[in-house]
Design a protein around this motif. Structure first.
Motif, PDB file in Angstrom:
ATOM      1  N   LYS A 110       0.859  -1.184  -0.042  1.00 50.88           N
ATOM      2  CA  LYS A 110      -0.152  -0.029  -0.020  1.00 50.88           C
ATOM      3  C   LYS A 110       0.845   1.190   0.008  1.00 50.88           C
ATOM      4  O   LYS A 110       0.584   2.040  -0.717  1.00 50.88           O
ATOM      5  N   ASN A 111       1.908   1.342   0.807  1.00 52.47           N
ATOM      6  CA  ASN A 111       2.725   2.459   1.120  1.00 52.47           C
ATOM      7  C   ASN A 111       3.757   2.643  -0.132  1.00 52.47           C
ATOM      8  O   ASN A 111       4.388   3.607  -0.354  1.00 52.47           O
ATOM      9  N   ASN A 112       3.944   1.672  -1.093  1.00 52.08           N
ATOM     10  CA  ASN A 112       4.762   1.638  -2.351  1.00 52.08           C
ATOM     11  C   ASN A 112       3.988   1.577  -3.664  1.00 52.08           C
ATOM     12  O   ASN A 112       4.827   0.848  -4.639  1.00 52.08           O
ATOM     13  N   GLN A 113       2.789   1.869  -3.523  1.00 52.84           N
ATOM     14  CA  GLN A 113       1.873   1.464  -4.667  1.00 52.84           C
ATOM     15  C   GLN A 113       2.368   1.940  -5.961  1.00 52.84           C
ATOM     16  O   GLN A 113       2.665   1.488  -7.348  1.00 52.84           O
ATOM     17  N   SER A 114       3.173   3.076  -6.002  1.00 55.67           N
ATOM     18  CA  SER A 114       3.837   3.770  -7.365  1.00 55.67           C
ATOM     19  C   SER A 114       4.944   2.764  -7.752  1.00 55.67           C
ATOM     20  O   SER A 114       5.288   2.785  -9.028  1.00 55.67           O
ATOM     21  N   LYS A 115       5.395   1.910  -7.074  1.00 60.27           N
ATOM     22  CA  LYS A 115       6.596   1.137  -7.443  1.00 60.27           C
ATOM     23  C   LYS A 115       5.948  -0.122  -8.419  1.00 60.27           C
ATOM     24  O   LYS A 115       6.649  -1.083  -9.112  1.00 60.27           O
ATOM     25  N   SER A 117       3.510  -0.454 -10.823  1.00 64.04           N
ATOM     26  CA  SER A 117       3.130  -0.200 -12.332  1.00 64.04           C
ATOM     27  C   SER A 117       3.623   1.226 -12.438  1.00 64.04           C
ATOM     28  O   SER A 117       3.455   2.268 -11.866  1.00 64.04           O
ATOM     29  N   LYS A 118       4.022   1.498 -14.056  1.00 65.90           N
ATOM     30  CA  LYS A 118       4.009   2.727 -14.371  1.00 65.90           C
ATOM     31  C   LYS A 118       2.666   3.458 -14.689  1.00 65.90           C
ATOM     32  O   LYS A 118       2.385   4.650 -14.377  1.00 65.90           O
ATOM     33  N   SER A 119       1.543   2.713 -14.612  1.00 66.77           N
ATOM     34  CA  SER A 119       0.207   3.217 -14.907  1.00 66.77           C
ATOM     35  C   SER A 119      -0.514   3.118 -13.479  1.00 66.77           C
ATOM     36  O   SER A 119      -0.142   1.980 -12.606  1.00 66.77           O
ATOM     37  N   LYS A 120      -1.250   4.232 -13.066  1.00 65.45           N
ATOM     38  CA  LYS A 120      -1.900   4.147 -11.871  1.00 65.45           C
ATOM     39  C   LYS A 120      -2.697   2.740 -11.672  1.00 65.45           C
ATOM     40  O   LYS A 120      -3.239   2.227 -12.562  1.00 65.45           O
ATOM     41  N   LYS A 123      -7.083   0.310  -6.094  1.00 66.79           N
ATOM     42  CA  LYS A 123      -6.972  -0.471  -4.911  1.00 66.79           C
ATOM     43  C   LYS A 123      -8.243  -0.949  -4.306  1.00 66.79           C
ATOM     44  O   LYS A 123      -9.112  -0.011  -4.247  1.00 66.79           O
ATOM     45  N   ASN A 134      -4.998  -2.448 -12.991  1.00 65.58           N
ATOM     46  CA  ASN A 134      -5.254  -1.725 -14.135  1.00 65.58           C
ATOM     47  C   ASN A 134      -5.577  -2.349 -15.128  1.00 65.58           C
ATOM     48  O   ASN A 134      -5.703  -3.508 -15.243  1.00 65.58           O
TER      49      ASN A 134
END
Length: 170
Positions: A110-115, A117-120, A123, A134
């Motif tokens: 949850k805290n590293n969701q940006s890691k 996928s490049k696309s949003k 959750k 996605n």
């Protein structure tokens, strides 16, 4: 018992796949593993011998390995890699965990969701389970008995819909 749980998860994953994998090819699973890799490309990256219970039937293969890093770079004890038509389409990272360890894994994702996928990624979270998705991939984290499973699969509209319905049914 561990092999049984892993086998059941793999069997489940087979029923939600169709032939729409290609749109996910190239999408990152880990820093070195991507959807759509051929068995040869994967072999060069993983650089380990598969466990003896792996099987390859040509169009369909499952290779089991121990101590492979998950999408967050943490080594997991038991791992399976599912190939369809010679291309990687699904991965299950499995480790034996306590309730507290499982919660730490969910928090880390949850805290590293940006890691992931490049696309949003969207959750959905329910009692000890989490689903990220996605149009390229899904990542499910759930606990069965004393194991945490991190399931990374190519995304298809029908499969994503089924996963969302399953999460919301709980």
């Amino acid at each position: 018992m561990k092999k049984l749980i892993l086998s059941l998860m793999l069997i489940f994953s087979l029923f939600i796949f169709g032939d729409e994998y290609e749109k996910s090819y190239g999408e990152k699973i880990t820093d070195t593993i991507k959807f759509g890799m051929t068995k040869q490309e994967f072999g060069k990256v993983i650089n380990k011998q598969p466990l003896s219970n792996s099987h390859d039937e040509g169009d369909y293969a499952v290779y089991y390995f121990s101590d492979v890093k998950d999408p967050m770079g943490v080594e997991r004890q038991f791992n399976s890699f599912n190939f369809v038509n010679g291309r990687l389409v699904s991965v299950i990272f499995d480790s034996q965990t306590s309730d507290e360890e499982h919660e730490k894994i969910i928090k880390m994702y949850k805290n590293n969701q940006s890691k992931l996928s490049k696309s949003k990624m969207t959750k959905i979270e329910k009692k000890g389970r989490i689903l990220f998705y996605n149009d390229k991939k899904t990542i499910e984290i759930e606990r069965v008995l004393d194991h945490t499973f991190i399931i990374v699969q190519t995304a298809r509209a029908g499969a994503v819909k089924n996963k969302i319905e399953r999460m919301n049914a709980e």
